[in-house]
Motif scaffolding. Structure first.
Motif, PDB file in Angstrom:
ATOM      1  N   ALA A  26       5.127   2.215  -0.999  1.00 15.27           N
ATOM      2  CA  ALA A  26       3.898   2.532  -0.254  1.00 15.27           C
ATOM      3  C   ALA A  26       4.099   2.282   1.241  1.00 15.27           C
ATOM      4  O   ALA A  26       3.658   3.073   2.075  1.00 15.27           O
ATOM      5  CB  ALA A  26       2.734   1.702  -0.791  1.00 15.27           C
ATOM      6  N   ARG A  27       4.785   1.197   1.580  1.00 14.02           N
ATOM      7  CA  ARG A  27       5.046   0.873   2.992  1.00 14.02           C
ATOM      8  C   ARG A  27       5.972   1.915   3.615  1.00 14.02           C
ATOM      9  O   ARG A  27       5.709   2.432   4.702  1.00 14.02           O
ATOM     10  CB  ARG A  27       5.681  -0.523   3.108  1.00 14.02           C
ATOM     11  N   GLN A  28       7.033   2.236   2.911  1.00 15.83           N
ATOM     12  CA  GLN A  28       8.006   3.196   3.429  1.00 15.83           C
ATOM     13  C   GLN A  28       7.405   4.597   3.567  1.00 15.83           C
ATOM     14  O   GLN A  28       7.755   5.328   4.489  1.00 15.83           O
ATOM     15  CB  GLN A  28       9.239   3.226   2.536  1.00 15.83           C
ATOM     16  N   LYS A  29       6.510   4.957   2.674  1.00 14.76           N
ATOM     17  CA  LYS A  29       5.863   6.265   2.743  1.00 14.76           C
ATOM     18  C   LYS A  29       5.106   6.435   4.058  1.00 14.76           C
ATOM     19  O   LYS A  29       5.033   7.522   4.617  1.00 14.76           O
ATOM     20  CB  LYS A  29       4.916   6.448   1.564  1.00 14.76           C
ATOM     21  N   LEU A  30       4.567   5.320   4.584  1.00 15.89           N
ATOM     22  CA  LEU A  30       3.848   5.357   5.862  1.00 15.89           C
ATOM     23  C   LEU A  30       4.776   5.127   7.056  1.00 15.89           C
ATOM     24  O   LEU A  30       4.325   5.163   8.202  1.00 15.89           O
ATOM     25  CB  LEU A  30       2.729   4.316   5.873  1.00 15.89           C
ATOM     26  N   LEU A  32       6.258   2.323   7.886  1.00 17.93           N
ATOM     27  CA  LEU A  32       6.015   1.006   8.488  1.00 17.93           C
ATOM     28  C   LEU A  32       7.173   0.059   8.211  1.00 17.93           C
ATOM     29  O   LEU A  32       7.784   0.123   7.149  1.00 17.93           O
ATOM     30  CB  LEU A  32       4.742   0.384   7.916  1.00 17.93           C
ATOM     31  N   LEU A  37       3.569  -3.915   8.689  1.00 13.15           N
ATOM     32  CA  LEU A  37       2.631  -4.060   7.577  1.00 13.15           C
ATOM     33  C   LEU A  37       2.032  -5.463   7.567  1.00 13.15           C
ATOM     34  O   LEU A  37       0.830  -5.627   7.374  1.00 13.15           O
ATOM     35  CB  LEU A  37       3.316  -3.777   6.243  1.00 13.15           C
ATOM     36  N   LEU A  70      -2.540  -0.436   3.691  1.00 17.18           N
ATOM     37  CA  LEU A  70      -1.740   0.738   3.337  1.00 17.18           C
ATOM     38  C   LEU A  70      -2.600   1.948   2.947  1.00 17.18           C
ATOM     39  O   LEU A  70      -2.081   3.039   2.754  1.00 17.18           O
ATOM     40  CB  LEU A  70      -0.790   0.397   2.184  1.00 17.18           C
ATOM     41  N   GLY A  71      -3.898   1.719   2.795  1.00 17.61           N
ATOM     42  CA  GLY A  71      -4.790   2.815   2.417  1.00 17.61           C
ATOM     43  C   GLY A  71      -4.617   3.269   0.979  1.00 17.61           C
ATOM     44  O   GLY A  71      -4.770   4.451   0.666  1.00 17.61           O
ATOM     45  N   PRO A  83       8.275   7.073  -3.728  1.00 17.65           N
ATOM     46  CA  PRO A  83       7.906   8.108  -2.776  1.00 17.65           C
ATOM     47  C   PRO A  83       8.304   9.496  -3.299  1.00 17.65           C
ATOM     48  O   PRO A  83       9.303   9.636  -3.996  1.00 17.65           O
ATOM     49  CB  PRO A  83       8.687   7.756  -1.512  1.00 17.65           C
TER      50      PRO A  83
END
Length: 84
Positions: A26-30, A32, A37, A70-71, A83
């Motif tokens: 989730a972090r990598q998808k954004l 960040l 984060l 992270l939304g 991802p």
């Protein structure tokens, strides 16, 4: 999920903490960094690192902070999402 729970138990984690196998994706998808984060969620960078490597699980409050930053829903972080 059973493998993750076994890993957490073997590492000495209490039953109150929750493994977050979907956190890194989730972090990598954004796009960040762990530090970015951590700042957004109001937690330490080391906490993000330990949660991503499953060295420890997150407590419900931490899980909610990270999910909000992270939304995503908390359930998204608890599941093992990759991802696309």
């Amino acid at each position: 999920m059973k493998e993750i729970q076994d890993k957490m138990t073997d590492a000495g984690h209490s039953g109150r903490s929750i493994p977050l196998p979907g956190l890194r994706a989730a972090r990598q998808k954004l796009g960040l960094t762990q530090a970015e984060l951590a700042k957004l969620a109001g937690v330490g960078r080391g906490t993000v690192h330990r949660l991503e490597t499953l060295e420890r699980g997150g407590y419900p409050r931490t899980l909610r902070k990270l999910a909000t930053a992270l939304g995503v829903t908390p359930a998204h972080l608890v599941g093992d999402h990759h991802p696309e």
